[in-house]
Design a protein around this motif. Sequence first.
Motif, PDB file in Angstrom:
ATOM      1  N   MET A  82      38.071 -34.376  51.402  1.00 23.48           N
ATOM      2  CA  MET A  82      38.535 -33.932  52.715  1.00 23.48           C
ATOM      3  C   MET A  82      37.653 -34.623  53.749  1.00 23.48           C
ATOM      4  N   ILE A  83      38.213 -35.576  54.484  1.00 21.87           N
ATOM      5  CA  ILE A  83      37.437 -36.400  55.410  1.00 21.87           C
ATOM      6  C   ILE A  83      37.978 -36.225  56.828  1.00 21.87           C
ATOM      7  N   PHE A  84      37.084 -35.883  57.763  1.00 19.02           N
ATOM      8  CA  PHE A  84      37.476 -35.758  59.163  1.00 19.02           C
ATOM      9  C   PHE A  84      37.941 -37.106  59.691  1.00 19.02           C
ATOM     10  N   SER A  85      39.063 -37.104  60.409  1.00 21.73           N
ATOM     11  CA  SER A  85      39.615 -38.341  60.969  1.00 21.73           C
ATOM     12  C   SER A  85      39.449 -38.377  62.484  1.00 21.73           C
ATOM     13  N   SER A  86      40.085 -37.429  63.182  1.00 13.86           N
ATOM     14  CA  SER A  86      40.085 -37.442  64.644  1.00 13.86           C
ATOM     15  C   SER A  86      40.342 -36.045  65.188  1.00 13.86           C
ATOM     16  N   LEU A  87      40.042 -35.899  66.481  1.00 19.96           N
ATOM     17  CA  LEU A  87      40.318 -34.660  67.195  1.00 19.96           C
ATOM     18  C   LEU A  87      41.370 -34.962  68.251  1.00 19.96           C
ATOM     19  N   TYR A  88      42.433 -34.157  68.290  1.00 21.01           N
ATOM     20  CA  TYR A  88      43.550 -34.397  69.207  1.00 21.01           C
ATOM     21  C   TYR A  88      43.780 -33.181  70.099  1.00 21.01           C
ATOM     22  N   SER A  89      44.172 -33.466  71.347  1.00 22.88           N
ATOM     23  CA  SER A  89      44.544 -32.425  72.304  1.00 22.88           C
ATOM     24  C   SER A  89      45.457 -33.076  73.333  1.00 22.88           C
ATOM     25  N   GLY A  90      45.964 -32.276  74.240  1.00 20.21           N
ATOM     26  CA  GLY A  90      46.785 -32.821  75.307  1.00 20.21           C
ATOM     27  C   GLY A  90      48.100 -32.092  75.442  1.00 20.21           C
ATOM     28  N   PRO A  91      48.869 -32.449  76.475  1.00 21.94           N
ATOM     29  CA  PRO A  91      50.117 -31.730  76.758  1.00 21.94           C
ATOM     30  C   PRO A  91      51.167 -31.832  75.647  1.00 21.94           C
ATOM     31  N   GLU A  92      51.095 -32.865  74.804  1.00 22.56           N
ATOM     32  CA  GLU A  92      52.057 -32.999  73.702  1.00 22.56           C
ATOM     33  C   GLU A  92      51.823 -31.939  72.635  1.00 22.56           C
ATOM     34  N   LEU A  93      50.660 -31.318  72.651  1.00 18.67           N
ATOM     35  CA  LEU A  93      50.329 -30.298  71.661  1.00 18.67           C
ATOM     36  C   LEU A  93      50.420 -28.892  72.263  1.00 18.67           C
ATOM     37  N   ARG A  94      51.270 -28.742  73.253  1.00 18.13           N
ATOM     38  CA  ARG A  94      51.523 -27.452  73.915  1.00 18.13           C
ATOM     39  C   ARG A  94      52.740 -26.799  73.274  1.00 18.13           C
ATOM     40  N   GLN A  95      52.629 -25.500  73.048  1.00 19.03           N
ATOM     41  CA  GLN A  95      53.761 -24.733  72.538  1.00 19.03           C
ATOM     42  C   GLN A  95      53.997 -23.553  73.478  1.00 19.03           C
ATOM     43  N   VAL A  96      55.251 -23.221  73.707  1.00 20.78           N
ATOM     44  CA  VAL A  96      55.598 -22.049  74.499  1.00 20.78           C
ATOM     45  C   VAL A  96      56.273 -21.057  73.561  1.00 20.78           C
ATOM     46  N   HIS A  97      55.726 -19.859  73.499  1.00 21.36           N
ATOM     47  CA  HIS A  97      56.257 -18.824  72.617  1.00 21.36           C
ATOM     48  C   HIS A  97      57.386 -18.059  73.315  1.00 21.36           C
ATOM     49  N   ALA A  98      58.139 -17.307  72.548  1.00 16.02           N
ATOM     50  CA  ALA A  98      59.303 -16.575  73.062  1.00 16.02           C
ATOM     51  C   ALA A  98      58.937 -15.631  74.208  1.00 16.02           C
ATOM     52  N   ASN A  99      57.736 -15.085  74.196  1.00 15.38           N
ATOM     53  CA  ASN A  99      57.323 -14.155  75.260  1.00 15.38           C
ATOM     54  C   ASN A  99      56.799 -14.875  76.505  1.00 15.38           C
ATOM     55  N   GLY A 100      56.816 -16.210  76.481  1.00 22.60           N
ATOM     56  CA  GLY A 100      56.351 -16.991  77.625  1.00 22.60           C
ATOM     57  C   GLY A 100      54.911 -17.441  77.535  1.00 22.60           C
ATOM     58  N   ASP A 101      54.162 -16.905  76.588  1.00 17.06           N
ATOM     59  CA  ASP A 101      52.777 -17.347  76.423  1.00 17.06           C
ATOM     60  C   ASP A 101      52.741 -18.819  76.030  1.00 17.06           C
ATOM     61  N   GLU A 102      51.733 -19.513  76.543  1.00 18.58           N
ATOM     62  CA  GLU A 102      51.546 -20.924  76.221  1.00 18.58           C
ATOM     63  C   GLU A 102      50.343 -21.083  75.302  1.00 18.58           C
ATOM     64  N   GLU A 103      50.453 -22.029  74.381  1.00 16.85           N
ATOM     65  CA  GLU A 103      49.366 -22.333  73.463  1.00 16.85           C
ATOM     66  C   GLU A 103      49.084 -23.823  73.563  1.00 16.85           C
ATOM     67  N   TYR A 104      47.854 -24.154  73.902  1.00 19.27           N
ATOM     68  CA  TYR A 104      47.420 -25.544  73.958  1.00 19.27           C
ATOM     69  C   TYR A 104      46.512 -25.767  72.758  1.00 19.27           C
ATOM     70  N   ASP A 105      46.979 -26.599  71.832  1.00 21.41           N
ATOM     71  CA  ASP A 105      46.250 -26.808  70.590  1.00 21.41           C
ATOM     72  C   ASP A 105      45.224 -27.928  70.702  1.00 21.41           C
ATOM     73  N   VAL A 106      44.078 -27.695  70.102  1.00 28.08           N
ATOM     74  CA  VAL A 106      43.063 -28.716  69.859  1.00 28.08           C
ATOM     75  C   VAL A 106      43.022 -28.824  68.342  1.00 28.08           C
ATOM     76  N   ILE A 107      43.418 -29.979  67.808  1.00 25.67           N
ATOM     77  CA  ILE A 107      43.620 -30.105  66.368  1.00 25.67           C
ATOM     78  C   ILE A 107      42.703 -31.168  65.776  1.00 25.67           C
ATOM     79  N   ALA A 108      41.937 -30.741  64.779  1.00 26.54           N
ATOM     80  CA  ALA A 108      41.115 -31.668  64.000  1.00 26.54           C
ATOM     81  C   ALA A 108      41.975 -32.137  62.829  1.00 26.54           C
ATOM     82  N   LEU A 109      42.172 -33.446  62.720  1.00 30.70           N
ATOM     83  CA  LEU A 109      42.970 -34.004  61.633  1.00 30.70           C
ATOM     84  C   LEU A 109      42.042 -34.502  60.531  1.00 30.70           C
ATOM     85  N   PHE A 110      42.319 -34.061  59.321  1.00 34.53           N
ATOM     86  CA  PHE A 110      41.548 -34.454  58.149  1.00 34.53           C
ATOM     87  C   PHE A 110      42.448 -35.257  57.208  1.00 34.53           C
ATOM     88  N   HIS A 111      41.852 -36.199  56.494  1.00 35.05           N
ATOM     89  CA  HIS A 111      42.549 -36.944  55.452  1.00 35.05           C
ATOM     90  C   HIS A 111      42.094 -36.381  54.112  1.00 35.05           C
TER      91      HIS A 111
END
Length: 154
Positions: free
Chosen positions: A76-105
Amino acid sequence: MDLPARDIGQYIAKRANIVVKAAIKAVNEQGELLLIQHAEQGHWRLPVGEMRPGETIEGAAHRELWEETGWTTDSMIFSSLYSGPELRQVHANGDEEYDVIALFHALIVQDELVEARVNSDAGLKFFDPSALPAMNGISQTLLRRSGLTVQAPD
């Protein structure tokens, strides 16, 4: 004490949260990419999930791989850390989630246990990187950003 309307609004209006997640770009010895099929929506995705309090991001990656596939890996090797508006999700109740994602290989060694899970109804499959199925937006974004050519779903 009277609170200004803007302060009260944070409790009754939609909320925006930052969520830290780990995603795993797992491949087998042939370089095929492991994807998981969403049971209800049918699209495919990378193994990904939220980091829990008190957990390392590496620990979250190992746990998510285990929870979503039943497999572990020593690679399990760390690759990169990603964030930004493309990683935004809007839930049914209107709440927004902005993800910061560590990608591992990770490398998945295909033994009999792996073969049995892939060739069952578990919703796990290895795909040739040049012939990927329709995937959810987060998986598409992570794979594109990590340098893999991904076609948009039809």
